[in-house]
Design a protein around this motif. Structure first.
Motif, short mmCIF file in Angstrom:
data_model
loop_
_atom_site.label_atom_id
_atom_site.label_comp_id
_atom_site.label_asym_id
_atom_site.label_seq_id
_atom_site.Cartn_x
_atom_site.Cartn_y
_atom_site.Cartn_z
N LYS A 45 0.83 -1.22 0.00
CA LYS A 45 0.00 0.00 0.00
C LYS A 45 0.86 1.26 0.00
CE LYS A 45 -3.92 2.23 0.26
NZ LYS A 45 -4.78 2.30 -0.93
N TRP A 46 1.97 1.24 0.73
CA TRP A 46 2.86 2.41 0.84
C TRP A 46 4.28 2.00 0.48
CZ3 TRP A 46 -0.24 6.41 2.08
CH2 TRP A 46 -1.40 6.13 2.81
N ILE A 47 4.95 2.79 -0.36
CA ILE A 47 6.34 2.53 -0.71
C ILE A 47 7.15 3.80 -0.47
CG2 ILE A 47 7.97 1.95 -2.54
CD1 ILE A 47 5.79 0.28 -3.84
N GLY A 76 10.29 10.53 -0.76
CA GLY A 76 8.99 10.46 -1.41
C GLY A 76 8.17 9.30 -0.88
N LEU A 77 6.90 9.28 -1.25
CA LEU A 77 6.00 8.22 -0.84
C LEU A 77 5.06 7.88 -1.98
CD1 LEU A 77 5.09 6.44 1.58
CD2 LEU A 77 3.38 8.22 2.07
N LEU A 78 5.01 6.59 -2.33
CA LEU A 78 4.08 6.11 -3.34
C LEU A 78 2.91 5.45 -2.62
CD1 LEU A 78 7.06 5.94 -4.70
CD2 LEU A 78 5.86 4.67 -6.47
N MET A 79 1.69 5.86 -2.98
CA MET A 79 0.47 5.33 -2.36
C MET A 79 -0.30 4.55 -3.41
SD MET A 79 -0.20 8.96 -0.51
CE MET A 79 0.69 9.78 -1.83
N ASN A 80 -0.40 3.25 -3.26
CA ASN A 80 -1.00 2.39 -4.28
C ASN A 80 -2.50 2.63 -4.41
OD1 ASN A 80 -2.36 -0.63 -4.73
ND2 ASN A 80 -0.71 -0.09 -6.13
N SER A 81 -2.96 2.62 -5.64
CA SER A 81 -4.38 2.67 -5.94
C SER A 81 -4.67 1.54 -6.92
CB SER A 81 -4.77 4.02 -6.55
OG SER A 81 -6.15 4.07 -6.81
N ALA A 82 -5.70 0.74 -6.63
CA ALA A 82 -5.96 -0.47 -7.42
C ALA A 82 -6.37 -0.14 -8.85
CB ALA A 82 -7.05 -1.28 -6.74
N LEU A 83 -5.90 -0.97 -9.77
CA LEU A 83 -6.31 -0.92 -11.17
C LEU A 83 -7.28 -2.08 -11.43
CD1 LEU A 83 -2.84 -0.29 -12.87
CD2 LEU A 83 -4.73 1.34 -12.75
N ASP A 84 -7.87 -2.12 -12.62
CA ASP A 84 -8.71 -3.25 -13.00
C ASP A 84 -7.91 -4.54 -12.99
OD1 ASP A 84 -10.61 -1.41 -15.51
OD2 ASP A 84 -10.93 -1.64 -13.36
N MET A 192 14.28 2.60 -3.23
CA MET A 192 12.84 2.42 -3.06
C MET A 192 12.60 1.10 -2.32
SD MET A 192 10.00 2.36 -6.14
CE MET A 192 10.37 3.99 -6.76
N TRP A 193 11.87 1.15 -1.22
CA TRP A 193 11.67 -0.05 -0.40
C TRP A 193 10.52 -0.89 -0.97
CZ3 TRP A 193 8.68 -1.07 4.57
CH2 TRP A 193 9.10 -2.29 5.14
N THR A 194 10.86 -1.74 -1.93
CA THR A 194 9.89 -2.63 -2.57
C THR A 194 10.40 -4.06 -2.48
OG1 THR A 194 10.98 -2.45 -4.72
CG2 THR A 194 9.24 -0.85 -4.24
#
Length: 199
Positions: A45-47, A76-84, A192-194
């Motif tokens: 959800k958060w990266i 920075g912060l990446l906030m995931n948003s669901a795709l189809d 990037m923490w992934t």
């Protein structure tokens, strides 16, 4: 020299430990005979993203100031948003926000002028996807906002593209200013923490 080697070893261990982030549950089965990638799993959800950048803002040529005098950084912060569902296994979509602290050169009595530190932000959207190799790719766009400055444009639009390898990132950003002909180029290197793909 021994002290520097110790610091490098500690940094390597910390990066390795940080890369132990687990992947989410599998949401899309890979094709037969191929391993599951990060993109076949549920996205984090958060990266968080930590980076250093190089910008020649206010300089006619990059050689007019030393490399270290053009380097800044940010988080920075990446906030995931669901795709189809059709995008499962291929790419993730994020809203992106960061805070950036970087130098620029303001007009002065003698060129290149006075160096000033500027706080900026790059809110926008971003896609992350895989490539046929070990690397992953990120592509984004949004607004460039500069706070507390007086000599240059306070806002613009930007496009970003870059590569990721085991969490290490390299990006280039192109910044334009509507109504003006000037473009800026900024380079970033970071972490990037992934979840990491070791295959």
């Amino acid at each position: 020299m021994k002290k520097i080697s110790t610091y490098i070893l500690i940094l390597a261990v910390v990066l390795l430990a940080a890369n132990c982030r687990s992947r989410g549950p599998l949401v899309q089965n890979p094709r037969a005979g191929t391993p599951a990638t990060e993109f076949h799993h549920e996205s984090a959800k958060w990266i968080p993203w930590f980076y250093a950048n190089k910008s020649s803002r206010g300089l006619d040529r990059t050689d007019d100031a030393s490399f270290l005098n053009q380097v800044g950084g940010g988080v920075g912060l990446l906030m995931n948003s669901a795709l189809d569902k059709q995008w499962d296994g291929h790419k993730f979509f994020y809203y992106y926000l960061d805070l950036d602290y970087s130098p620029q050169y303001n007009p002065g009595k003698t060129y290149p002028g006075d160096k000033e530190w500027i706080l900026s932000s790059y809110p926008g959207i971003m896609f992350r996807t895989y490539t046929p190799f070990f690397m992953k790719m990120h592509l984004g766009m949004g607004a460039n906002l500069r706070f507390g400055q007086h000599y240059y444009d306070r806002w613009g639009i930007y496009g970003m593209m870059g590569l990721e390898l085991w969490g290490l990132t390299s990006s280039v950003i192109f910044i334009g200013h509507p109504g003006q002909a000037n473009w800026e180029t900024e380079y970033r290197a970071g972490y990037m923490w992934t979840p990491v793909e070791w295959r």
